[in-house]
Design a protein around this motif. Sequence first.
Motif, PDB file in Angstrom:
ATOM      1  N   LEU A  57       0.826  -1.201   0.000  1.00 47.47           N
ATOM      2  CA  LEU A  57       0.000   0.000   0.000  1.00 47.47           C
ATOM      3  C   LEU A  57       0.860   1.251   0.000  1.00 47.47           C
ATOM      4  CD1 LEU A  57      -2.750  -1.127   2.545  1.00 47.47           C
ATOM      5  CD2 LEU A  57      -2.797  -1.244   0.052  1.00 47.47           C
ATOM      6  N   SER A  58       2.108   1.098  -0.436  1.00 52.26           N
ATOM      7  CA  SER A  58       3.018   2.237  -0.460  1.00 52.26           C
ATOM      8  C   SER A  58       2.492   3.312  -1.405  1.00 52.26           C
ATOM      9  CB  SER A  58       4.420   1.793  -0.879  1.00 52.26           C
ATOM     10  OG  SER A  58       4.400   1.213  -2.160  1.00 52.26           O
ATOM     11  N   ALA A  59       2.645   4.546  -0.974  1.00 50.66           N
ATOM     12  CA  ALA A  59       2.264   5.737  -1.748  1.00 50.66           C
ATOM     13  C   ALA A  59       0.765   5.797  -2.047  1.00 50.66           C
ATOM     14  CB  ALA A  59       3.078   5.831  -3.029  1.00 50.66           C
ATOM     15  N   THR A  60      -0.048   5.059  -1.298  1.00 50.00           N
ATOM     16  CA  THR A  60      -1.494   5.142  -1.488  1.00 50.00           C
ATOM     17  C   THR A  60      -2.074   6.223  -0.588  1.00 50.00           C
ATOM     18  OG1 THR A  60      -1.919   3.465   0.192  1.00 50.00           O
ATOM     19  CG2 THR A  60      -1.752   2.704  -2.087  1.00 50.00           C
ATOM     20  N   VAL A  61      -3.270   6.661  -0.910  1.00 46.78           N
ATOM     21  CA  VAL A  61      -4.000   7.607  -0.077  1.00 46.78           C
ATOM     22  C   VAL A  61      -5.188   6.849   0.510  1.00 46.78           C
ATOM     23  CG1 VAL A  61      -5.334   9.746  -0.009  1.00 46.78           C
ATOM     24  CG2 VAL A  61      -3.319   9.569  -1.491  1.00 46.78           C
ATOM     25  N   LEU A  77      -2.005  -6.368  10.141  1.00 50.84           N
ATOM     26  CA  LEU A  77      -1.224  -5.585   9.191  1.00 50.84           C
ATOM     27  C   LEU A  77       0.157  -6.183   8.959  1.00 50.84           C
ATOM     28  CD1 LEU A  77      -2.225  -2.043  10.453  1.00 50.84           C
ATOM     29  CD2 LEU A  77      -3.226  -3.375   8.590  1.00 50.84           C
ATOM     30  N   ARG A  78       0.305  -7.442   9.244  1.00 51.47           N
ATOM     31  CA  ARG A  78       1.595  -8.113   9.089  1.00 51.47           C
ATOM     32  C   ARG A  78       2.040  -8.053   7.627  1.00 51.47           C
ATOM     33  NH1 ARG A  78       3.335 -14.329  10.406  1.00 51.47           N
ATOM     34  NH2 ARG A  78       5.487 -13.998   9.865  1.00 51.47           N
ATOM     35  N   GLY A  79       3.239  -7.524   7.417  1.00 48.63           N
ATOM     36  CA  GLY A  79       3.824  -7.470   6.086  1.00 48.63           C
ATOM     37  C   GLY A  79       3.280  -6.381   5.185  1.00 48.63           C
ATOM     38  N   VAL A  80       2.399  -5.525   5.683  1.00 51.73           N
ATOM     39  CA  VAL A  80       1.847  -4.451   4.861  1.00 51.73           C
ATOM     40  C   VAL A  80       2.890  -3.342   4.717  1.00 51.73           C
ATOM     41  CG1 VAL A  80       0.029  -2.714   4.642  1.00 51.73           C
ATOM     42  CG2 VAL A  80      -0.504  -4.965   5.580  1.00 51.73           C
ATOM     43  N   ASN A  81       3.062  -2.873   3.490  1.00 59.12           N
ATOM     44  CA  ASN A  81       3.998  -1.786   3.212  1.00 59.12           C
ATOM     45  C   ASN A  81       3.210  -0.485   3.121  1.00 59.12           C
ATOM     46  OD1 ASN A  81       5.885   0.001   2.285  1.00 59.12           O
ATOM     47  ND2 ASN A  81       6.446  -1.162   0.474  1.00 59.12           N
ATOM     48  N   PHE A  82       3.385   0.385   4.127  1.00 60.99           N
ATOM     49  CA  PHE A  82       2.740   1.693   4.155  1.00 60.99           C
ATOM     50  C   PHE A  82       3.734   2.816   3.830  1.00 60.99           C
ATOM     51  CE2 PHE A  82      -0.355  -0.338   7.197  1.00 60.99           C
ATOM     52  CZ  PHE A  82      -1.503  -0.107   6.463  1.00 60.99           C
ATOM     53  N   THR A  83       4.882   2.496   3.267  1.00 62.26           N
ATOM     54  CA  THR A  83       5.900   3.496   2.987  1.00 62.26           C
ATOM     55  C   THR A  83       5.317   4.622   2.144  1.00 62.26           C
ATOM     56  OG1 THR A  83       7.596   1.785   3.022  1.00 62.26           O
ATOM     57  CG2 THR A  83       8.189   3.879   2.008  1.00 62.26           C
ATOM     58  N   LYS A  84       5.470   5.840   2.633  1.00 61.39           N
ATOM     59  CA  LYS A  84       5.007   7.065   1.964  1.00 61.39           C
ATOM     60  C   LYS A  84       3.505   7.080   1.697  1.00 61.39           C
ATOM     61  CE  LYS A  84       9.415   8.302  -0.051  1.00 61.39           C
ATOM     62  NZ  LYS A  84      10.133   8.719  -1.235  1.00 61.39           N
ATOM     63  N   ALA A  85       2.752   6.284   2.449  1.00 63.38           N
ATOM     64  CA  ALA A  85       1.289   6.299   2.309  1.00 63.38           C
ATOM     65  C   ALA A  85       0.718   7.469   3.101  1.00 63.38           C
ATOM     66  CB  ALA A  85       0.699   4.988   2.811  1.00 63.38           C
ATOM     67  N   ASN A  86      -0.357   8.035   2.607  1.00 63.32           N
ATOM     68  CA  ASN A  86      -1.082   9.082   3.312  1.00 63.32           C
ATOM     69  C   ASN A  86      -2.223   8.397   4.052  1.00 63.32           C
ATOM     70  OD1 ASN A  86      -2.781  11.131   4.134  1.00 63.32           O
ATOM     71  ND2 ASN A  86      -2.572  12.315   2.255  1.00 63.32           N
ATOM     72  N   LEU A  87      -2.125   8.335   5.379  1.00 62.64           N
ATOM     73  CA  LEU A  87      -3.098   7.618   6.207  1.00 62.64           C
ATOM     74  C   LEU A  87      -3.905   8.607   7.047  1.00 62.64           C
ATOM     75  CD1 LEU A  87      -0.676   4.775   7.294  1.00 62.64           C
ATOM     76  CD2 LEU A  87      -2.416   4.671   5.501  1.00 62.64           C
ATOM     77  N   ASN A  88      -4.448   9.601   6.404  1.00 62.48           N
ATOM     78  CA  ASN A  88      -5.170  10.672   7.069  1.00 62.48           C
ATOM     79  C   ASN A  88      -6.415  10.155   7.787  1.00 62.48           C
ATOM     80  OD1 ASN A  88      -5.757  13.293   7.811  1.00 62.48           O
ATOM     81  ND2 ASN A  88      -6.742  13.801   5.868  1.00 62.48           N
ATOM     82  N   ASN A  89      -6.492  10.420   9.082  1.00 61.32           N
ATOM     83  CA  ASN A  89      -7.640  10.045   9.918  1.00 61.32           C
ATOM     84  C   ASN A  89      -7.909   8.548   9.960  1.00 61.32           C
ATOM     85  OD1 ASN A  89      -8.263  12.716  10.719  1.00 61.32           O
ATOM     86  ND2 ASN A  89      -9.242  13.054   8.745  1.00 61.32           N
ATOM     87  N   CYS A  90      -6.872   7.733   9.844  1.00 64.00           N
ATOM     88  CA  CYS A  90      -7.043   6.283   9.927  1.00 64.00           C
ATOM     89  C   CYS A  90      -6.957   5.830  11.381  1.00 64.00           C
ATOM     90  CB  CYS A  90      -5.969   5.564   9.104  1.00 64.00           C
ATOM     91  SG  CYS A  90      -6.226   5.747   7.329  1.00 64.00           S
ATOM     92  N   ALA A  91      -7.647   4.756  11.703  1.00 68.07           N
ATOM     93  CA  ALA A  91      -7.641   4.208  13.064  1.00 68.07           C
ATOM     94  C   ALA A  91      -6.793   2.943  13.092  1.00 68.07           C
ATOM     95  CB  ALA A  91      -9.062   3.885  13.498  1.00 68.07           C
TER      96      ALA A  91
END
Length: 108
Positions: free
Chosen positions: A11-15, A26-40
Amino acid sequence: VDNTALEDKDLSATVIKGGDFSDGSLRGVNFTKANLNNCAFPKAFGVVFTVAYSPDGKYFATGDANSQVILWRVSDNLPISTFKGHKGWVRSVVFTPDGNKLVSLPIY
């Protein structure tokens, strides 16, 4: 509900706005440079620089800007140990291949 549906996804670079990850694995999930605005998430994090999973997948560790390493249990996403003592941000954590040790590297 399948709480493992996101495991190992890139999920890198996703909004993602307003996503609720509190019950998901979330094991192994790639959030690199992701925009996670207001996520819980299961716990409010500060700035986490690194995450590593134990070889057996039962634990994960985080290294953060508070100079801490936190060891978490995957089954319920609860912290089981907090390690303090670094004088700088923790930029890397890794489990040994046998899973018996956790190594951290701060940046001073």
